[in-house]
Scaffold this motif. Structure first.
Motif, short mmCIF file in Angstrom:
data_model
loop_
_atom_site.label_atom_id
_atom_site.label_comp_id
_atom_site.label_asym_id
_atom_site.label_seq_id
_atom_site.Cartn_x
_atom_site.Cartn_y
_atom_site.Cartn_z
N THR A 73 26.55 29.96 9.56
CA THR A 73 25.72 30.12 8.35
C THR A 73 24.24 30.17 8.73
O THR A 73 23.49 31.05 8.26
CB THR A 73 25.96 28.94 7.40
OG1 THR A 73 27.36 28.90 7.08
CG2 THR A 73 25.16 29.12 6.12
N LEU A 74 23.80 29.23 9.56
CA LEU A 74 22.41 29.21 10.00
C LEU A 74 22.07 30.47 10.79
O LEU A 74 21.01 31.08 10.62
CB LEU A 74 22.14 27.98 10.86
CG LEU A 74 21.77 26.69 10.14
CD1 LEU A 74 21.78 25.54 11.13
CD2 LEU A 74 20.40 26.82 9.50
N ALA A 75 22.99 30.83 11.70
CA ALA A 75 22.73 31.98 12.57
C ALA A 75 22.63 33.26 11.76
O ALA A 75 21.85 34.17 12.10
CB ALA A 75 23.83 32.10 13.62
N GLY A 76 23.42 33.34 10.70
CA GLY A 76 23.35 34.54 9.86
C GLY A 76 21.95 34.75 9.32
O GLY A 76 21.43 35.88 9.30
N ALA A 77 21.32 33.67 8.88
CA ALA A 77 19.95 33.76 8.37
C ALA A 77 18.95 33.99 9.50
O ALA A 77 18.02 34.79 9.38
CB ALA A 77 19.60 32.49 7.61
N ALA A 78 19.16 33.30 10.61
CA ALA A 78 18.20 33.38 11.72
C ALA A 78 18.20 34.75 12.38
O ALA A 78 17.14 35.26 12.78
CB ALA A 78 18.53 32.30 12.76
#
Length: 818
Positions: free
Chosen positions: A800-805
């Motif tokens: 989830t975080l990586a998708g945004a990052a």
């Protein structure tokens, strides 16, 4: 330094085994023949130990004339009892096959009392021991006669302890031995010394480096180091356990005869061992070895390995200093190695032969660990080592040594000072500090001198110090030592309900009123007393992350290599696609943290304002910095919510954004907030307990009974409170501060970081989390869970975080504040 130096008896034994005397072995004998001390730096498997003993064996060869007179000839000192036993087994073979009239024995805490007594009266020719056992030997009146004819001291694996307190104790013992046997020669052995000149200076009496010959070993086959990558997935974003690799690791074990699997913590060793057993469809014999296991369990596993009965062994640093097992095909490092010398030491466990390459596989737990593993591999390929710096000797260790000398015989004050100063660790000692140490050993200090129990030595009018009563000698020998076990702290509510245990290193950093998360609950500290942390439910979210498992420090050398790698964009082509893309998107959306600057990123996430500091100073320093920054944020009304740290970065969050991080990082934070934190938390109290035990102020054992950890803590807490109130400049308070600064908080690296921030800080403001921030962000709220247990959950959070990052948008222009 030719073959003609080698006695024919020894040359014949080498030839009979199809071996040759290696150049460095002959040079060690030549140095001894010339009356010089020697430091040997040679690869694992190069025959270092035999090289260290070659002058001793030569002295007993008939071709060199009559044998030396009966008595102790050579002392061998190693950091591990197991290593001494292993060396004894290997040394007996040439002695018996050559037919030399040599007796070899070991002496450690496990040696029966009757044998210890006999060794003092009728010593062997070669005695294998540890620094602590040597110090105890020097406390007996018989030590003068015992060591009078000592010809040689061989210090094995010198890199493992010379820079710490055990090294201080050994340095003082060497000074005493040199005084008792002026012709004694010193030899030190290591495969991974990063600073040979520094170790030569440490080894030399009076630091006279020219008296120590540096012998460099013949180069062996270069090690073969690989980095294991997931076969059908990406390199993980977060986690440390690398449990993703278990199926591949199991296949590797099946292909090899014997595999040694290293982990960085005892808990991780247990986790990996259990995971391997769960995957062990073929019921292969797999063992585990770490310091928390019983002596019997460790010996059983060591025996099984020596006999070649195990297919794999999961181990911690308990086997770093290698027992000689030549049949290990492969060494696996689970997680990042944290240092090139540590990695080299572990790699050397494979094959343990100079002419055959050691094979090692590194298994990174996350993307930053992949970079660290790559940096470590490059360092090993280039033969570059790292290690800890030397520091001034500890006053608590000096106090213990003074008491040992007084137990052996009365001593003259000025002569003893000169003897102590002959070691590099205590060359700095001036008369005023020396008198303070003597006054402490004599009375306990000004605040305690009314109590007879602390009056251990007394000075006569001629300047000679002696014991006040013979019973102090027995009490000293029962309690002397350097290693003070870390205790586990019980977390309880005031009503007595227990929530579990945390390691003392974590609890010591807490102050009354601090909040932390444990067992899924937000808790507030009420007090820490007698190894119990009393808490209540917190009214707000916890600020401080709890953790399990002691962590090996990331060396400055490897940290510098990783930072250099991050700005060397041409080198990214050799990385896996997912790692390369991670760095490219970071470079596009933000900045890269370079070697000479400090990158700080700020961004909103999940209704909080985050600031991430890319420090690369190691977890210990980052944890300390997090405590200090949140305190300063509170004072400035920034409403901090908490922080989380790893080796590479520190993430701090709050309700208000940090518009300018510079005021939070000004160097005066170490003069103000740091001092307040150390004094108001339990850090200084914990450090004091250690130095009080080492210095002999508090005794762990009495005849017929042993104090529990709670009783020792109770005793030291009482004395600490008295000294803080009535004698704040007490010599042990000073020693405790030195420990709190160096070992517990890594203030040296913090100071370097703050200097870098003052000179070149790059602040980047982003609209969302950056790619480099993901590995530290995924750990928020999960630090108190066991490593490995959270890895599956981390994968979901990371995606989830990586998708945004990793999302690249047309308007992705970071706001740069340089």
């Amino acid at each position: 330094m030719t073959e003609t130096l080698i006695p024919p008896e020894i040359a014949g034994w080498f030839a009979g085994r199809g071996w040759r005397v290696r150049r460095h072995q002959a040079e060690m004998l030549a140095a001894s023949d010339a009356g010089r001390h020697a430091l040997l730096v040679a690869d694992t498997g190069a025959g270092k130990t035999l090289a260290g003993f070659l002058p001793t064996l030569a002295d007993f060869c008939p071709s060199r004339g009559p044998p030396p007179e009966d008595g102790l000839h050579t002392l061998y000192v190693s950091p591990l009892k197991a290593l001494a036993h292993d060396v004894q087994r290997n040394l007996v073979t040439p002695v018996e096959e050559i037919g030399l009239p040599l007796r070899i024995e070991t002496r450690s805490g496990d040696t029966p009392a009757d044998r210890k007594k006999r060794q003092r009266a009728r010593p062997p020719h070669i005695l294998l021991t540890t620094p602590e056992s040597l110090s105890l030997l020097l406390s007996y009146p018989e030590s003068f006669e015992l060591f009078r004819g000592l010809r040689r001291v061989v210090i094995d694996e010198v890199h493992a302890f010379a820079t710490g307190k055990r090294g201080d104790l050994l340095a003082l013992a060497l000074s005493r031995l040199q005084a008792l046997a002026p012709a004694m020669q010193r030899a030190a052995l290591s495969a991974t010394v990063a600073d040979p000149e520094g170790f030569r200076e440490w080894l030399a009496p009076w630091g006279e480096i020219d008296r120590v010959v540096l012998v460099e070993g013949e180069k062996g086959a270069p090690p073969e180091v690989e980095i294991l990558l997931p076969e059908q997935a990406s390199v993980p974003w977060g986690g440390h356990a690398a449990v993703w690799a278990i199926p591949q690791l199991y296949e590797l074990i099946k292909r090899n005869k014997t595999t040694l699997v290293f982990t960085n913590t005892r808990f991780l060793a247990e986790l990996i061992f259990q995971q391997l057993w769960d995957a062990n469809e073929d019921t292969l014999p797999i063992g585990i070895h770490h310091g928390s296991l019983s002596k019997e369990a460790r010996r059983k596993v060591e025996g099984a390995m020596a006999r070649g009965e195990l297919r794999a062994l999961v181990a911690t640093a308990s086997l770093d200093l290698g027992v000689d097992w030549g049949d290990i095909d492969c060494v696996v490092q689970m997680g990042a190695p944290k240092g090139s010398s540590r990695l080299l030491q572990r790699i050397g466990r494979a094959n343990h032969r100079l002419d055959q390459p050691s094979r090692a596989i590194l298994v990174p737990g996350n993307r930053f660990e992949f970079l660290e593993a790559t940096a470590a591999k490059d360092a090993v390929d280039q033969g570059q080592r790292d290690g800890e710096d030397f520091r001034p000797g500890g006053l608590d260790v000096l106090a213990q040594h003074v008491m040992a000398c007084a137990c052996a015989a009365p001593f003259e004050e000025k002569a003893m000072l000169a003897e102590v100063r002959s070691s590099l660790a205590y060359a700095w000692l001036d008369e005023s500090v020396w008198k303070r140490v003597l006054h402490f050993v004599a009375t306990g200090g000004y605040a305690l001198e009314a109590y007879d129990k602390f009056k251990r030595i007394v000075r006569d009018k001629s300047g000679v110090w002696r014991l006040t009563h013979p019973e102090h000698a027995q009490r000293h020998r029962m309690n002397a030592g350097i290693i003070v076990d870390s205790e586990m702290i019980e977390i309880r509510f005031r009503n007595g309900r227990s929530l579990g245990k945390v390691e003392e290193q974590f609890a010591a950093g807490l102050r009354n009123g601090d909040t932390f998360r444990f067992a899924g609950m937000d808790l507030e500290v009420e007090s820490l007393k007698d190894l119990e942390l009393i808490v209540r439910a917190a009214r707000s979210a916890a600020q401080i992350p709890s953790y399990m498992g002691l962590r090996l420090p990331l060396t400055t050398h490897l940290a510098d290599r990783v930072r250099a790698m991050l700005v060397d964009r041409a080198s990214w082509s050799r990385f896996p696609d997912d790692v390369r893309e991670w760095l490219e998107v970071q470079d596009w959306r933000s900045q890269m943290p370079g070697p000479d600057s400090l990158l700080v990123e700020s961004f909103p996430h999940a209704k909080r304002e985050y600031t991430v500091y890319y420090t690369f100073t190691g977890w210990n320093a980052n944890q300390s910095l997090g405590m200090l920054i949140t305190k300063r944020m509170e004072e400035r009304g920034l409403m901090p919510g908490g922080f989380v740290a790893n080796d590479y970065s520190l993430a701090v969050w709050g309700l208000r954004p940090v518009e300018d991080p510079r005021p939070l990082l000004s160097p005066d934070i170490l003069a103000h907030e740091f001092v307040d934190w150390v004094q108001d938390s339990y850090l200084l109290r914990r450090a004091f307990r250690e130095v009080a035990v080492i210095a002999g102020l508090v005794e762990r054992q009495h005849p017929g009974k042993r104090k529990s950890g709670k009783q020792v803590t109770f005793s030291t807490d009482l004395i600490y409170d008295v000294l803080r109130k009535y004698e704040p400049d007490h010599v042990l308070i000073e020693a405790a501060w030195a420990d709190a600064r160096a070992r517990m908080t890594d203030i040296g690296r913090l100071g370097d970081l703050l200097d870098r921030a003052a000179e070149d800080l790059v602040h980047v403001k982003l609209d969302r989390v950056s790619p480099l921030a993901v590995p530290v962000m995924v750990m928020i709220g999960r630090e108190s869970l066991p490593q490995g247990a959270v890895d599956e959950e981390l994968l979901l959070e990371a995606e989830t975080l990586a998708g945004a990052a990793m999302r690249v948008e047309r308007g992705d222009d970071a706001e740069l504040d340089v």
